[in-house]
Scaffold this motif. Structure first.
Motif, PDB file in Angstrom:
ATOM      1  N   GLY A  14       0.857  -1.193   0.000  1.00 51.61           N
ATOM      2  CA  GLY A  14       0.000   0.000   0.000  1.00 51.61           C
ATOM      3  C   GLY A  14       0.887   1.236   0.000  1.00 51.61           C
ATOM      4  N   VAL A  18       0.456   6.975   4.107  1.00 47.68           N
ATOM      5  CA  VAL A  18       1.037   6.317   5.280  1.00 47.68           C
ATOM      6  C   VAL A  18       2.117   5.310   4.859  1.00 47.68           C
ATOM      7  CG1 VAL A  18       0.521   4.845   7.272  1.00 47.68           C
ATOM      8  CG2 VAL A  18      -1.008   6.744   6.689  1.00 47.68           C
ATOM      9  N   ASP A  37       1.839  -1.354  -4.746  1.00 42.25           N
ATOM     10  CA  ASP A  37       0.509  -0.729  -4.776  1.00 42.25           C
ATOM     11  C   ASP A  37      -0.181  -1.056  -6.100  1.00 42.25           C
ATOM     12  OD1 ASP A  37      -0.713   1.892  -3.013  1.00 42.25           O
ATOM     13  OD2 ASP A  37      -1.638   1.483  -4.966  1.00 42.25           O
ATOM     14  N   ARG A  38      -1.505  -1.081  -6.056  1.00 39.14           N
ATOM     15  CA  ARG A  38      -2.236  -1.376  -7.300  1.00 39.14           C
ATOM     16  C   ARG A  38      -2.242  -0.171  -8.239  1.00 39.14           C
ATOM     17  NH1 ARG A  38      -7.996  -1.884  -4.367  1.00 39.14           N
ATOM     18  NH2 ARG A  38      -8.127   0.254  -3.648  1.00 39.14           N
ATOM     19  N   ALA A  39      -2.027   1.018  -7.664  1.00 34.53           N
ATOM     20  CA  ALA A  39      -2.012   2.219  -8.500  1.00 34.53           C
ATOM     21  C   ALA A  39      -0.565   2.529  -8.897  1.00 34.53           C
ATOM     22  CB  ALA A  39      -2.592   3.388  -7.724  1.00 34.53           C
ATOM     23  N   ALA A  59      -5.803  18.276   6.790  1.00 33.68           N
ATOM     24  CA  ALA A  59      -5.301  19.155   7.848  1.00 33.68           C
ATOM     25  C   ALA A  59      -4.160  18.389   8.504  1.00 33.68           C
ATOM     26  CB  ALA A  59      -6.405  19.449   8.853  1.00 33.68           C
ATOM     27  N   ALA A 168      -0.528  -1.498   4.595  1.00 34.25           N
ATOM     28  CA  ALA A 168      -0.802  -0.050   4.602  1.00 34.25           C
ATOM     29  C   ALA A 168      -1.798   0.237   3.483  1.00 34.25           C
ATOM     30  CB  ALA A 168       0.494   0.724   4.390  1.00 34.25           C
ATOM     31  N   TRP A 174      -6.961  -5.301   1.902  1.00 32.41           N
ATOM     32  CA  TRP A 174      -6.898  -6.671   1.381  1.00 32.41           C
ATOM     33  C   TRP A 174      -5.976  -7.500   2.279  1.00 32.41           C
ATOM     34  CZ3 TRP A 174      -2.986  -9.859  -0.099  1.00 32.41           C
ATOM     35  CH2 TRP A 174      -3.335 -11.018  -0.834  1.00 32.41           C
ATOM     36  N   VAL A 194     -16.797  16.154  -0.348  1.00 28.97           N
ATOM     37  CA  VAL A 194     -15.683  17.103  -0.419  1.00 28.97           C
ATOM     38  C   VAL A 194     -15.696  17.822  -1.776  1.00 28.97           C
ATOM     39  CG1 VAL A 194     -14.212  15.729   1.127  1.00 28.97           C
ATOM     40  CG2 VAL A 194     -14.028  15.375  -1.333  1.00 28.97           C
ATOM     41  N   LEU A 276     -18.688   7.035   5.735  1.00 26.61           N
ATOM     42  CA  LEU A 276     -17.919   7.156   6.983  1.00 26.61           C
ATOM     43  C   LEU A 276     -18.170   5.999   7.933  1.00 26.61           C
ATOM     44  CD1 LEU A 276     -18.259  10.986   7.600  1.00 26.61           C
ATOM     45  CD2 LEU A 276     -16.499   9.711   6.354  1.00 26.61           C
ATOM     46  N   ASP A 294      -4.979   3.602   7.859  1.00 20.25           N
ATOM     47  CA  ASP A 294      -6.399   3.237   7.826  1.00 20.25           C
ATOM     48  C   ASP A 294      -6.612   1.724   7.810  1.00 20.25           C
ATOM     49  OD1 ASP A 294      -7.019   5.913   7.825  1.00 20.25           O
ATOM     50  OD2 ASP A 294      -8.375   5.816   6.104  1.00 20.25           O
ATOM     51  N   GLY A 304     -10.318  15.788  11.618  1.00 18.75           N
ATOM     52  CA  GLY A 304      -9.215  15.855  10.651  1.00 18.75           C
ATOM     53  C   GLY A 304      -7.953  15.181  11.185  1.00 18.75           C
ATOM     54  N   VAL A 307      -5.068  10.746   8.946  1.00 18.75           N
ATOM     55  CA  VAL A 307      -3.725  10.527   8.402  1.00 18.75           C
ATOM     56  C   VAL A 307      -2.672  10.910   9.445  1.00 18.75           C
ATOM     57  CG1 VAL A 307      -3.144  12.672   7.158  1.00 18.75           C
ATOM     58  CG2 VAL A 307      -2.487  10.502   6.222  1.00 18.75           C
ATOM     59  N   ASN A 308      -3.012  11.872  10.313  1.00 21.41           N
ATOM     60  CA  ASN A 308      -2.092  12.210  11.414  1.00 21.41           C
ATOM     61  C   ASN A 308      -1.872  10.997  12.318  1.00 21.41           C
ATOM     62  OD1 ASN A 308      -1.551  15.105  10.984  1.00 21.41           O
ATOM     63  ND2 ASN A 308      -3.753  15.310  11.226  1.00 21.41           N
TER      64      ASN A 308
HETATM   65  C1  LIG Z   1     -13.532  13.274   3.794  1.00 21.50           C
HETATM   66  C2  LIG Z   1     -12.292  12.937   4.539  1.00 21.50           C
HETATM   67  C3  LIG Z   1     -11.486  13.955   5.016  1.00 21.50           C
HETATM   68  C4  LIG Z   1     -10.330  13.650   5.733  1.00 21.50           C
HETATM   69  N1  LIG Z   1      -9.580  14.681   6.211  1.00 21.50           N
HETATM   70  C5  LIG Z   1      -8.486  14.400   6.949  1.00 21.50           C
HETATM   71  C6  LIG Z   1      -7.697  15.465   7.477  1.00 21.50           C
HETATM   72  O1  LIG Z   1      -7.987  16.658   7.276  1.00 21.50           O
HETATM   73  N2  LIG Z   1      -6.610  15.144   8.232  1.00 21.50           N
HETATM   74  C7  LIG Z   1      -6.278  13.846   8.496  1.00 21.50           C
HETATM   75  O2  LIG Z   1      -5.312  13.602   9.228  1.00 21.50           O
HETATM   76  N3  LIG Z   1      -6.994  12.818   7.967  1.00 21.50           N
HETATM   77  C8  LIG Z   1      -8.087  13.060   7.212  1.00 21.50           C
HETATM   78  N4  LIG Z   1      -8.812  12.034   6.683  1.00 21.50           N
HETATM   79  C9  LIG Z   1      -8.346  10.638   6.866  1.00 21.50           C
HETATM   80  C10 LIG Z   1      -7.354  10.241   5.765  1.00 21.50           C
HETATM   81  O3  LIG Z   1      -7.960  10.361   4.509  1.00 21.50           O
HETATM   82  C11 LIG Z   1      -6.909   8.793   5.944  1.00 21.50           C
HETATM   83  O4  LIG Z   1      -6.609   8.536   7.287  1.00 21.50           O
HETATM   84  C12 LIG Z   1      -5.650   8.533   5.097  1.00 21.50           C
HETATM   85  O5  LIG Z   1      -5.905   8.760   3.724  1.00 21.50           O
HETATM   86  C13 LIG Z   1      -5.196   7.083   5.275  1.00 21.50           C
HETATM   87  O6  LIG Z   1      -4.031   6.865   4.515  1.00 21.50           O
HETATM   88  P1  LIG Z   1      -3.527   5.384   4.232  1.00 21.50           P
HETATM   89  O7  LIG Z   1      -2.249   5.553   3.474  1.00 21.50           O
HETATM   90  O8  LIG Z   1      -3.538   4.594   5.484  1.00 21.50           O
HETATM   91  O9  LIG Z   1      -4.650   4.725   3.314  1.00 21.50           O
HETATM   92  P2  LIG Z   1      -5.083   5.105   1.824  1.00 21.50           P
HETATM   93  O10 LIG Z   1      -4.956   6.555   1.575  1.00 21.50           O
HETATM   94  O11 LIG Z   1      -6.423   4.481   1.628  1.00 21.50           O
HETATM   95  O12 LIG Z   1      -4.005   4.362   0.895  1.00 21.50           O
HETATM   96  C14 LIG Z   1      -4.043   2.975   0.694  1.00 21.50           C
HETATM   97  C15 LIG Z   1      -3.154   2.615  -0.477  1.00 21.50           C
HETATM   98  O13 LIG Z   1      -3.236   1.193  -0.653  1.00 21.50           O
HETATM   99  C16 LIG Z   1      -3.498   0.884  -2.016  1.00 21.50           C
HETATM  100  N5  LIG Z   1      -4.307  -0.340  -2.048  1.00 21.50           N
HETATM  101  C17 LIG Z   1      -5.504  -0.540  -1.447  1.00 21.50           C
HETATM  102  N6  LIG Z   1      -5.944  -1.780  -1.699  1.00 21.50           N
HETATM  103  C18 LIG Z   1      -5.011  -2.385  -2.475  1.00 21.50           C
HETATM  104  C19 LIG Z   1      -4.909  -3.673  -3.086  1.00 21.50           C
HETATM  105  N7  LIG Z   1      -5.855  -4.604  -2.930  1.00 21.50           N
HETATM  106  N8  LIG Z   1      -3.826  -3.938  -3.826  1.00 21.50           N
HETATM  107  C20 LIG Z   1      -2.839  -3.007  -3.973  1.00 21.50           C
HETATM  108  N9  LIG Z   1      -2.883  -1.773  -3.443  1.00 21.50           N
HETATM  109  C21 LIG Z   1      -3.956  -1.467  -2.698  1.00 21.50           C
HETATM  110  C22 LIG Z   1      -4.248   2.091  -2.568  1.00 21.50           C
HETATM  111  O14 LIG Z   1      -4.061   2.214  -3.972  1.00 21.50           O
HETATM  112  C23 LIG Z   1      -3.608   3.246  -1.787  1.00 21.50           C
HETATM  113  O15 LIG Z   1      -2.496   3.773  -2.480  1.00 21.50           O
HETATM  114  C24 LIG Z   1      -9.976  12.301   5.969  1.00 21.50           C
HETATM  115  C25 LIG Z   1     -10.780  11.271   5.490  1.00 21.50           C
HETATM  116  C26 LIG Z   1     -11.926  11.584   4.786  1.00 21.50           C
HETATM  117  C27 LIG Z   1     -12.797  10.462   4.285  1.00 21.50           C
END
Ligand SMILES: Cc1cc2nc3c(=O)[nH]c(=O)nc-3n(C[C@H](O)[C@H](O)[C@H](O)COP(=O)(O)OP(=O)(O)OC[C@H]3O[C@@H](n4cnc5c(N)ncnc54)[C@H](O)[C@@H]3O)c2cc1C
Length: 395
Positions: A14, A18, A37-39, A59, A168, A174, A194, A276, A294, A304, A307-308
């Motif tokens: 991932g 993060v 990553d898949r992307a 934020a 991650a 998955w 948003v 949510l 996440d 907000g 991600v923090n």
């Molecule tokens: C509306 C909204 C507003 C937000 N605002 C804030 C904010 O202001 N401040 C804050 O701290 N947090 C905020 N958050 C929370 C924040 O978006 C998440 O906590 C953060 O994006 C999590 O990051 P991550 O890297 O853990 O997961 P993700 O961003 O979901 O990244 C996961 C990665 O894994 C990859 N992946 C997933 N499944 C697979 C698979 N099967 N095979 C290969 N790759 C895969 C995806 O392509 C992606 O690149 C907000 C959330 C929402 C919904």
């Protein structure tokens, strides 16, 4: 599997913010690290037109900004795309108000607003410059563990073996599923809408948040110039209605919902919706596996902090791995348990606070409704308590 069979010490499944931050944090750890990553990750290199905005913004707390600075990525962000929140006004549904000021707290900003695209590009650049392996785009197909390694099978037939696999891969992980780690999910029945807007009047670095009578929470976050990004966490029916509106009608609805605090609005991006939920796992570690971001915890975005919280996981995991001393095996169970133990309290605290606020402000109970407004007004007058609350959010 024998000791010579592993491809990496740490494989991060991932490459969201993060996962990429973890890769960047491990650059100098002496461990061999890869991300998958898949992307694809090349889109982050596309030249960005100055008037093109990402409707995903975050934020970023001052604590996280410091952490990202230590990774060499915060200072790599284009200064004209990072906006400080200097003051914040929170309003309840019956006139109660809570104000925060960075100046009063002796801080430059309460938080910084950054587009996902910019943060991601800075992290990808750091990981590439360090020469870490990136497997992307790829599809995860199978997962197995034995005593010495985790093995991730990709759809193209490649198998990647690592001492430690880090899940991650986000809320619907998955990796978490494939490893059989149970997730407890509570849906809020809300969707966060948003979008970004140009506004008629200057925001002067102020963020706004309204806890509304219909149980929804509307936030306006300052972007560079006369622009704002909004997050409206709304009951599903209202969210569907907002998401179906053409740009000009959505802009008019958002400006009116904030009582025209910044005059009229004009849409500068499309809108998007995110269902949510609160997501808890009984454990974020298993033999040779750890979950971060996440994949390990989902929270309501009203504070907000998602991600923090994920960056907090990364800082702790990187610290545990760098303190491993004579242990050469990054997937050693003792290290994973130490990590899980150190993260348990901050994660539970954030889940409890955000969930309590989401429930409190989504109730129709008249007693709780007047109680929450009274609480907000009282807190606004109690400077020490307000300061404590703000200091916790800053870090
Ligand atoms: C509306 C909204 C507003 C937000 N605002 C804030 C904010 O202001 N401040 C804050 O701290 N947090 C905020 N958050 C929370 C924040 O978006 C998440 O906590 C953060 O994006 C999590 O990051 P991550 O890297 O853990 O997961 P993700 O961003 O979901 O990244 C996961 C990665 O894994 C990859 N992946 C997933 N499944 C697979 C698979 N099967 N095979 C290969 N790759 C895969 C995806 O392509 C992606 O690149 C907000 C959330 C929402 C919904």
């Amino acid at each position: 599997m024998t000791a010579g069979d592993v491809d990496y010490d740490v494989l991060i499944a991932g490459a969201g913010l993060v996962g990429l931050a973890l890769a960047a944090a491990l650059v100098e750890s002496g461990l061999s690290v890869a991300v998958a990553d898949r992307a694809g990750t090349t889109a982050s290199d596309d030249p960005r037109a100055p008037d093109v905005w990402d409707n995903r913004v975050y934020a970023i707390s001052p604590g996280s900004a410091e952490f990202l600075r230590g990774l060499g990525t915060w200072q790599a962000l284009p200064a004209d795309r990072v906006t400080p929140i200097e003051t914040m006004r929170i309003e309840g549904d019956s006139g109660a108000r809570l104000d925060f000021s960075a100046y009063e707290l002796g801080e430059r900003a309460l938080a910084w607003i950054v587009e996902e695209r910019e943060l991601r590009a800075a992290l990808v650049r750091r990981v590439r410059e360090a020469g870490l392996a990136i497997h992307a785009p790829c599809t995860f197909e199978s997962l197995s563990f034995d005593r010495s390694a985790a093995s991730l099978g990709l759809a193209d037939g490649t198998r990647l073996a690592a001492r430690l696999l880090v899940g991650a891969d986000g809320l619907r992980s998955w990796v978490r599923e494939a490893a059989g780690l149970k997730a407890d999910i509570k849906r809020y029945g809300q969707t966060a809408v948003v979008a970004n807007f140009a506004c008629e009047r200057a925001h002067h670095g102020r963020a706004y948040q309204w806890f509304r009578d219909d149980g929804s929470v509307l936030a306006w976050l300052p972007l560079p110039g006369r622009r704002v990004s909004i997050v409206w966490s709304a009951p599903e029916r209202l969210a569907d209605e907002l998401l179906a509106l053409p740009g000009n009608e959505l802009a008019a609805r958002i400006a009116a919902a904030g009582a025209y605090a910044l005059g009229g609005f004009e849409c500068i991006t499309g809108s998007a919706g995110f269902a949510l939920q609160l997501m808890k796992v009984a454990t974020s570690v298993a033999g040779r596996l750890v979950l971060v971001g996440d994949a390990a915890h989902g929270i309501h975005p009203l504070a907000g902090q998602g991600v923090n919280l994920g960056f907090g996981d990364v800082a702790e995991l990187a610290a545990v791995l760098s303190e491993r001393g004579p242990l050469t095996d990054a997937g050693e169970r003792f290290l994973l348990d130490l990590y899980a133990c150190r993260r348990a309290e901050p994660v539970l605290a954030m889940q409890t606070v955000t969930d309590s606020l989401a429930v409190l402000f989504n109730t129709a109970n008249p007693l709780l409704k007047s109680g929450r407004n009274l609480g907000m007004a009282t807190l606004n007058r109690l400077s020490p308590a307000k300061r404590l609350l703000a200091q916790a959010a800053l870090r």
